[in-house]
Structure formats: structure tokens, C-alpha cells
Enzyme design. Structure first.
Site, PDB file in Angstrom:
ATOM      1  N   ARG A  30      38.208  44.904  46.371  1.00  0.00           N
ATOM      2  CA  ARG A  30      36.836  44.995  46.883  1.00  0.00           C
ATOM      3  C   ARG A  30      35.844  45.212  45.745  1.00  0.00           C
ATOM      4  NH1 ARG A  30      37.146  44.539  52.195  1.00  0.00           N
ATOM      5  NH2 ARG A  30      39.001  45.418  53.182  1.00  0.00           N
ATOM      6  N   ASP A  31      34.702  44.552  45.863  1.00  0.00           N
ATOM      7  CA  ASP A  31      33.630  44.729  44.881  1.00  0.00           C
ATOM      8  C   ASP A  31      33.111  46.164  44.977  1.00  0.00           C
ATOM      9  OD1 ASP A  31      31.513  42.586  43.310  1.00  0.00           O
ATOM     10  OD2 ASP A  31      30.805  44.626  43.704  1.00  0.00           O
ATOM     11  N   ASN A  88      29.800  32.878  39.637  1.00  0.00           N
ATOM     12  CA  ASN A  88      28.666  32.913  38.713  1.00  0.00           C
ATOM     13  C   ASN A  88      29.162  32.609  37.300  1.00  0.00           C
ATOM     14  OD1 ASN A  88      26.914  33.770  40.789  1.00  0.00           O
ATOM     15  ND2 ASN A  88      27.563  35.884  40.513  1.00  0.00           N
ATOM     16  N   VAL A  97      30.330  40.186  34.524  1.00  0.00           N
ATOM     17  CA  VAL A  97      31.682  40.460  34.024  1.00  0.00           C
ATOM     18  C   VAL A  97      32.298  39.135  33.568  1.00  0.00           C
ATOM     19  CG1 VAL A  97      33.970  41.338  34.594  1.00  0.00           C
ATOM     20  CG2 VAL A  97      31.932  42.442  35.579  1.00  0.00           C
ATOM     21  N   HIS A 101      35.742  35.206  38.155  1.00  0.00           N
ATOM     22  CA  HIS A 101      36.020  35.788  39.470  1.00  0.00           C
ATOM     23  C   HIS A 101      35.299  35.010  40.562  1.00  0.00           C
ATOM     24  CE1 HIS A 101      32.677  37.874  37.504  1.00  0.00           C
ATOM     25  NE2 HIS A 101      32.114  37.949  38.699  1.00  0.00           N
TER      26      HIS A 101
END
Ligand code: 5GP
Ligand code: ZN
Length: 113
Positions: A30-31, A88, A97, A101
Site C-alpha cells: 500500500r502507498d 509516472n 521514487v 512502480h
């Protein structure tokens, strides 16, 4: 593992996280700052900085990220209503980051950015 990469540390189990899925290729958790009721990150276990660094031989791995996202969408009961998958890349893409992802976002109606 790439030094000082927070997501490499999560893959290695050296960083506390809500682990949702892990196999030999990918890890999902989870973010930490969710922007939707379901906000999950699915990452390759091997460090790839961004889509710019992904090689042609990584295509199956990138496809597997989407397959795992779909599995998790079903587990989270958001598959039927729909969800958004986002990667992204770089500064203009809003990447913070630099370990590739896939964001799985759902659980509410998402408006276009
Ligand atoms: P980006 O903007 O690079 O596409 O997204 C990075 C995401 O990683 C952000 O949504 C951010 O909340 C999330 N994130 C950053 N650090 C951590 C962390 O240590 N743990 C978790 N679970 N998520 C993180
Ligand atoms: Zn990494």
C-alpha cells in the site's frame, strides 16, 4: 539491491510496509500517502529506475505488473467498478521514487488530471 533505494529495501523486507503480494518478479504494497481508498504500488523486485531504463527484455515483466494489478483490483473488490493504473516517469511525469512502480488507484470515481 541499489543503495539507498527505498523500494529495494521494501522488496528485501528491510523496510516496514503493508505487503499485499510478492513473487519472484514483483512486490505489491500500500502507498504510504494514499490518494484513493485503494492505492497500491506494484514494483519489479529488480531495480529499474523508470520506464526510460526498461529494456525490451523487460516487456514480460512490465506486463506482469499489470497482471498483478488486476489480481489485486479483484481482491480489493474494485475490479467491477473500475480503477486507474499509472506509471509516472521523470520530472515532468511527477516521478518521486526512482524505482519503477505502477500505481493501482480505485475505490472512488477518479477525475482526469
Ligand atoms: P511517484 O510520484 O514516484 O510515482 O510515486 C511515489 C509514491 O511512493 C508516492 O505515492 C508515495 O506516497 C509513495 N511512497 C514514498 N515512500 C514510500 C514508502 O516508504 N512506503 C510506501 N508504502 N510508499 C511510499
Ligand atoms: Zn530500487
Amino acid at each position: 539491491m541499489t543503495q539507498n533505494c527505498i523500494f529495494c529495501k521494501i522488496v528485501a523486507g528491510e523496510m516496514p510496509t503493508t505487503l499485499l503480494y510478492q513473487d519472484e518478479q514483483v512486490t505489491a504494497f500500500r502507498d504510504i500517502h494514499p490518494v484513493a481508498p485503494t492505492h497500491i504500488l506494484i514494483i519489479p523486485n529488480r531495480h529499474i529506475a523508470s520506464t526510460n531504463e526498461a529494456a525490451p527484455e523487460d516487456e514480460a515483466l512490465l506486463g506482469h505488473l499489470i497482471g498483478v494489478a488486476r489480481l489485486l483490483a479483484e481482491r480489493e473488490n474494485i475490479a467491477a467498478n473500475g480503477y486507474r493504473l499509472v506509471i509516472n516517469t521523470g520530472a515532468d511525469g511527477g516521478q518521486v521514487v526512482f524505482h519503477l512502480h505502477l500505481h493501482l488507484l480505485g475505490g472512488r470515481k477518479l477525475v482526469h488530471p
